[in-house]
Write an enzyme that holds these catalytic residues in place. Structure first.
Site, PDB file in Angstrom:
ATOM      1  N   HIS A 156       0.854  -1.189   0.000  1.00  0.00           N
ATOM      2  CA  HIS A 156       0.000   0.000   0.000  1.00  0.00           C
ATOM      3  C   HIS A 156       0.888   1.237   0.000  1.00  0.00           C
ATOM      4  CE1 HIS A 156      -3.125   2.831   1.324  1.00  0.00           C
ATOM      5  NE2 HIS A 156      -3.972   1.943   0.851  1.00  0.00           N
ATOM      6  N   ASP A 168      -8.051  -4.946   0.003  1.00  0.00           N
ATOM      7  CA  ASP A 168      -8.545  -5.636  -1.188  1.00  0.00           C
ATOM      8  C   ASP A 168      -8.220  -7.117  -1.217  1.00  0.00           C
ATOM      9  OD1 ASP A 168      -9.737  -3.465  -2.396  1.00  0.00           O
ATOM     10  OD2 ASP A 168      -7.807  -2.716  -3.072  1.00  0.00           O
TER      11      ASP A 168
HETATM   12  N1  CMC Z   1       4.076  -7.717  -4.859  1.00  0.00           N
HETATM   13  C1  CMC Z   1       5.411  -7.779  -5.002  1.00  0.00           C
HETATM   14  N2  CMC Z   1       6.246  -6.727  -4.816  1.00  0.00           N
HETATM   15  C2  CMC Z   1       5.685  -5.559  -4.463  1.00  0.00           C
HETATM   16  C3  CMC Z   1       4.295  -5.412  -4.291  1.00  0.00           C
HETATM   17  C4  CMC Z   1       3.485  -6.554  -4.497  1.00  0.00           C
HETATM   18  N3  CMC Z   1       2.156  -6.478  -4.349  1.00  0.00           N
HETATM   19  N4  CMC Z   1       4.006  -4.149  -3.940  1.00  0.00           N
HETATM   20  C5  CMC Z   1       5.171  -3.494  -3.896  1.00  0.00           C
HETATM   21  N5  CMC Z   1       6.195  -4.342  -4.205  1.00  0.00           N
HETATM   22  C6  CMC Z   1       7.628  -4.018  -4.209  1.00  0.00           C
HETATM   23  C7  CMC Z   1       7.972  -3.213  -5.449  1.00  0.00           C
HETATM   24  O1  CMC Z   1       8.400  -4.041  -6.508  1.00  0.00           O
HETATM   25  C8  CMC Z   1       9.052  -2.317  -4.937  1.00  0.00           C
HETATM   26  O2  CMC Z   1      10.260  -3.054  -4.931  1.00  0.00           O
HETATM   27  P1  CMC Z   1      11.674  -2.316  -5.189  1.00  0.00           P
HETATM   28  O3  CMC Z   1      11.830  -1.312  -4.097  1.00  0.00           O
HETATM   29  O4  CMC Z   1      12.658  -3.426  -5.145  1.00  0.00           O
HETATM   30  O5  CMC Z   1      11.544  -1.668  -6.543  1.00  0.00           O
HETATM   31  C9  CMC Z   1       8.690  -2.042  -3.474  1.00  0.00           C
HETATM   32  O6  CMC Z   1       7.860  -3.153  -3.087  1.00  0.00           O
HETATM   33  C10 CMC Z   1       7.895  -0.752  -3.275  1.00  0.00           C
HETATM   34  O7  CMC Z   1       6.805  -0.743  -4.169  1.00  0.00           O
HETATM   35  P2  CMC Z   1       6.206   0.586  -4.838  1.00  0.00           P
HETATM   36  O8  CMC Z   1       5.432   0.208  -6.046  1.00  0.00           O
HETATM   37  O9  CMC Z   1       7.280   1.619  -5.006  1.00  0.00           O
HETATM   38  O10 CMC Z   1       5.239   1.086  -3.699  1.00  0.00           O
HETATM   39  P3  CMC Z   1       4.055   2.096  -3.889  1.00  0.00           P
HETATM   40  O11 CMC Z   1       3.795   2.652  -2.540  1.00  0.00           O
HETATM   41  O12 CMC Z   1       4.298   3.042  -4.978  1.00  0.00           O
HETATM   42  O13 CMC Z   1       2.880   1.121  -4.372  1.00  0.00           O
HETATM   43  C11 CMC Z   1       0.964  -0.264  -4.477  1.00  0.00           C
HETATM   44  C12 CMC Z   1       1.809   0.702  -3.616  1.00  0.00           C
HETATM   45  C13 CMC Z   1      -0.373  -0.495  -3.747  1.00  0.00           C
HETATM   46  C14 CMC Z   1       0.643   0.374  -5.843  1.00  0.00           C
HETATM   47  C15 CMC Z   1       1.737  -1.593  -4.658  1.00  0.00           C
HETATM   48  O14 CMC Z   1       2.052  -2.157  -3.418  1.00  0.00           O
HETATM   49  C16 CMC Z   1       0.980  -2.621  -5.522  1.00  0.00           C
HETATM   50  O15 CMC Z   1       1.079  -2.562  -6.749  1.00  0.00           O
HETATM   51  N6  CMC Z   1       0.209  -3.543  -4.861  1.00  0.00           N
HETATM   52  C17 CMC Z   1      -0.627  -4.478  -5.606  1.00  0.00           C
HETATM   53  C18 CMC Z   1      -1.923  -3.772  -6.016  1.00  0.00           C
HETATM   54  C19 CMC Z   1      -2.871  -3.571  -4.874  1.00  0.00           C
HETATM   55  O16 CMC Z   1      -3.117  -4.462  -4.075  1.00  0.00           O
HETATM   56  N7  CMC Z   1      -3.454  -2.355  -4.795  1.00  0.00           N
HETATM   57  C20 CMC Z   1      -4.465  -2.012  -3.783  1.00  0.00           C
HETATM   58  C21 CMC Z   1      -4.024  -0.947  -2.861  1.00  0.00           C
HETATM   59  S1  CMC Z   1      -5.151  -0.716  -1.496  1.00  0.00           S
HETATM   60  C22 CMC Z   1      -6.502   0.123  -2.214  1.00  0.00           C
HETATM   61  C23 CMC Z   1      -6.894   1.408  -1.521  1.00  0.00           C
HETATM   62  O17 CMC Z   1      -6.587   1.639  -0.345  1.00  0.00           O
HETATM   63  O18 CMC Z   1      -7.558   2.220  -2.236  1.00  0.00           O
END
Ligand code: CMC
Length: 427
Positions: free
Chosen positions: A305, A362
């Site tokens: 998240h 989710d």
């Molecule tokens: N599976 C595997 N690796 C992950 C995941 C995941 N679900 N989420 C983040 N990572 C890794 C990512 O590859 C990155 O690694 P590195 O630092 O080596 O590049 C690190 O963790 C940080 O990730 P980020 O994408 O920079 O983090 P963010 O804060 O920008 O993204 C997120 C948050 C929710 C978009 C992401 O965790 C994700 O894509 N999750 C899966 C989709 C999901 O479940 N979304 C629902 C969010 S809750 C809905 C709401 O509250 O409205």
């Protein structure tokens, strides 16, 4: 004067006030930054920018805390109802028994849609996504209800807010009915907010519909868990649209459009699809390896998240709710077993521990909604239904804020500098 932050730019010193909220990080007040320095700040995605002052919802992502008007989400989900939580979000305090009864009655009196709106549905293809229909129909509400659109009048704002909260279940249920070719079911105001929605969705005029109390409670809880989440993308969209003085129904339609995106409201659908694809617990290690592989775009949906770097407190409640619904409906879907095992294995894996990746709201919500009988395309529509109260609470707060201005971000321009137009025959 309190603390201040010093900035040195182009050889000059500047000082900006630091403001404190009741809890949470302090903010540097940079409203005079451009006037004093001729510079803007650069913060795509607003990762470090407070766009407004708000007293509605507080999140501490490191600690996994979510409070509405100070009350922890776990307590509200356990002991409150969606109607009571809605009152709290809108008014700031928990209602007395009389206030709750009056509020519930007021909302139930607004559940019907103008009959003319039914014709809008017939303009859509039967396979239209419910969010496309919701966007259109909620936007179209602005062409009705002309008696309450003076946004400077608090009473008008209140009536519009009540109408939106009350009509959203009717609109969402009608979108579902249209997609399956069944007749629209009118509201029955003797039922609860959530029971009424279940009947409008799954009932048919040919038979009486009996609301299952466990399902009603579970769905009401899901609505509470989605009611508000401070300045997320769709809420910021509603605030931005509303900052120009736009019609309230049009502002909420803008929020629905934003929520539709897979990075925001669409992740529960993706999480459920992923659990189905994994299928059996023995296949989990393979998917965990894929999620860790930098060369594989696969991510564990429902994990991680932007704000929570700890267990999403909403996921804890969801996990408990899945069990209740599965037991009540005697569902024996292996997908829940896969979800539990996947969670356990990911939480013990150094990659997920180190990156602070925990299940989010989710991860389990799709499993529950599907067990209740909702098709995946309805998942985001349910999110929109529940989030409407948050949107209208935040919209009202913005309009009442004396510091409110039209939202107008600035930019770091990197395009062509001024040049002369070249006639077509010279190019
Ligand atoms: N599976 C595997 N690796 C992950 C995941 C995941 N679900 N989420 C983040 N990572 C890794 C990512 O590859 C990155 O690694 P590195 O630092 O080596 O590049 C690190 O963790 C940080 O990730 P980020 O994408 O920079 O983090 P963010 O804060 O920008 O993204 C997120 C948050 C929710 C978009 C992401 O965790 C994700 O894509 N999750 C899966 C989709 C999901 O479940 N979304 C629902 C969010 S809750 C809905 C709401 O509250 O409205």
């Amino acid at each position: 004067m309190g603390d201040s932050a010093k900035l040195q730019a182009s050889g000059k010193d500047y000082e900006f006030p630091v403001l404190s909220g009741s809890v949470g990080p302090e903010v540097i007040d940079i409203r005079k930054l451009y006037g004093q320095t001729g510079k803007f700040t650069y913060d795509p995605g607003f990762t470090s920018t407070a766009s407004c002052e708000s007293a509605i919802t507080y999140i501490d992502g490191d600690e996994g805390v979510l409070l509405h008007r100070g009350y922890p989400i776990g307590q509200l989900a356990e002991d409150s109802s969606f109607m009571e939580t809605s009152y709290l979000l809108l008014n700031g305090e928990l209602p007395s028994p009389q206030e709750l009864a009056d509020f519930t009655r007021t909302i139930s009196r607004h559940t019907m849609l103008h009959e003319q709106l039914a014709t809008f549905y017939r303009g859509f293809r039967r396979d239209a996504h419910p969010m496309a229909i919701m966007c259109g129909v909620v936007g179209a509400l602005s062409a009705f209800y002309h008696d309450s659109t003076d946004i400077a009048d608090p009473q008008h704002r209140k009536i519009s807010s009540h109408r939106l909260i009350a009509k959203m279940p009717t609109i969402a249920a009608m979108a579902y009915k249209y997609s399956v070719g069944q007749p629209f079911v009118y509201p029955d105001n003797s039922l609860s907010y959530t029971g009424n929605f279940l009947r409008m969705t799954f009932g048919v005029p040919a038979e009486p519909y009996v609301v299952n109390p466990v399902v009603e409670k579970a769905l009401d809880r899901i609505f509470i868990l989605h009611a508000d989440h401070e300045q997320n993308a769709s809420t910021s969209t509603v605030r931005l649209a509303g900052s120009s003085g736009a019609n309230p129904f049009a502002c909420i339609a803008a929020g629905i459009a934003c929520l539709w995106g897979p990075a925001h409201g669409g992740a529960n659908e993706a999480a459920l699809n992923m659990l189905h694809e994994i299928g059996t617990p023995d296949r989990i290690p393979h998917y965990i390896e894929r999620a860790k592989d930098k060369n594989d775009p696969f991510r564990l949906m429902g994990f991680g998240h932007r704000v929570y770097k700890n267990y999403d407190p909403r996921a804890t409640v969801m996990q408990k709710t899945v069990r209740e619904v599965f037991e009540a409906l005697k569902v024996n879907d292996p997908v829940f077993e896969v979800a539990l095992r996947l969670e356990e294995m990911a939480l013990n894996d150094p990659y997920f521990i180190e990156k602070k990746l925990f299940p989010n709201v989710d991860f389990y919500s799709g499993v529950i909604l599907s067990a209740i009988g909702f098709p995946t395309t309805m998942f985001t529509a349910l999110f929109a239904l529940a989030r409407t109260v948050g949107w209208v609470a935040q919209w009202n707060e913005m309009i009442s804020d004396p510091n409110q201005k039209i939202g107008r971000p600035r930019q770091l321009y990197t395009g062509a500098t001024q040049r002369n137009y070249v006639p077509l025959d010279k190019r």
